[in-house]
Design a protein around this motif. Structure first.
Motif, short mmCIF file in Angstrom:
data_model
loop_
_atom_site.label_atom_id
_atom_site.label_comp_id
_atom_site.label_asym_id
_atom_site.label_seq_id
_atom_site.Cartn_x
_atom_site.Cartn_y
_atom_site.Cartn_z
N GLU A 39 0.83 -1.21 0.00
CA GLU A 39 0.00 0.00 0.00
C GLU A 39 0.87 1.26 0.00
OE1 GLU A 39 -0.35 -2.56 2.16
OE2 GLU A 39 -2.27 -3.42 1.54
N GLU A 40 1.95 1.25 0.78
CA GLU A 40 2.85 2.40 0.81
C GLU A 40 3.53 2.59 -0.54
OE1 GLU A 40 4.25 2.33 5.51
OE2 GLU A 40 5.13 0.89 4.10
N ILE A 41 3.91 1.49 -1.17
CA ILE A 41 4.52 1.56 -2.50
C ILE A 41 3.51 2.13 -3.49
CG2 ILE A 41 5.43 0.18 -4.43
CD1 ILE A 41 6.51 -1.75 -2.17
N PHE A 42 2.29 1.63 -3.46
CA PHE A 42 1.23 2.11 -4.35
C PHE A 42 1.03 3.62 -4.20
CE2 PHE A 42 -3.36 3.09 -4.76
CZ PHE A 42 -3.47 2.94 -6.13
N LEU A 43 0.97 4.10 -2.96
CA LEU A 43 0.77 5.54 -2.73
C LEU A 43 1.95 6.37 -3.23
CD1 LEU A 43 -0.89 5.45 0.80
CD2 LEU A 43 -2.00 5.95 -1.39
N ARG A 44 3.17 5.87 -3.05
CA ARG A 44 4.34 6.59 -3.54
C ARG A 44 4.40 6.59 -5.06
NH1 ARG A 44 9.31 5.75 0.74
NH2 ARG A 44 8.07 6.12 2.60
#
Length: 142
Positions: free
Chosen positions: A39-44
């Motif tokens: 999820e953090e990767i997706f947001l970045r």
């Protein structure tokens, strides 16, 4: 000036098709000092202006882990996090309260790995070490 990795070459070396999503996911992971969740990767990736979806991120992470480009670890909060392993592995210490993760710039298991390999005649190909504790900020709260 530090030279950035050639993402096309990295993907070619692991036998993966070169796509914009894969390159931007590698770039996000390469720029991070700590392991990141899908999820953090997706947001970045979204913040960078690139277009992808969360299912593509999960598929890409799974592929890259299977090809040995990523290391997956499940933290104390139960979430899987990923880190790129272009230049060898890394270890982290994670706060059990706020889940902040800090890189450890040494590998305390190198000597142990060598000794165990010598005593067992195994060709040791890797290891995992996860350290947990309370960060200074959370310790002050208690």
């Amino acid at each position: 000036m530090e030279k950035s990795p050639n993402y096309d070459l990295i993907l070619a070396q692991i036998g993966c098709k070169n796509t914009k999503s894969r390159k931007v996911i590698i770039e996000v992971l390469e720029k991070s000092d700590i392991p990141l969740s899908a999820e953090e990767i997706f947001l970045r990736v979204k913040d960078s202006g690139a277009s992808t979806n969360l299912s593509t991120v999960y598929r890409t992470l799974d592929l890259m882990e299977n090809k040995g480009l990523l290391e997956k670890c499940v933290m104390s909060d139960g979430r899987a996090r990923y880190q790129l392993i272009l230049e060898g592995h890394k270890h982290h210490i994670t706060c059990t309260s706020c889940h902040k993760s800090v890189s450890i710039n040494i590998c305390p298991l190198e000597n142990l790995e060598r000794d165990v390999g010598n005593k067992t005649d195994f060709n040791i190909t890797g290891h995992r070490l996860e350290l947990y504790g309370l960060c200074p900020k959370c310790r002050k709260k208690e």
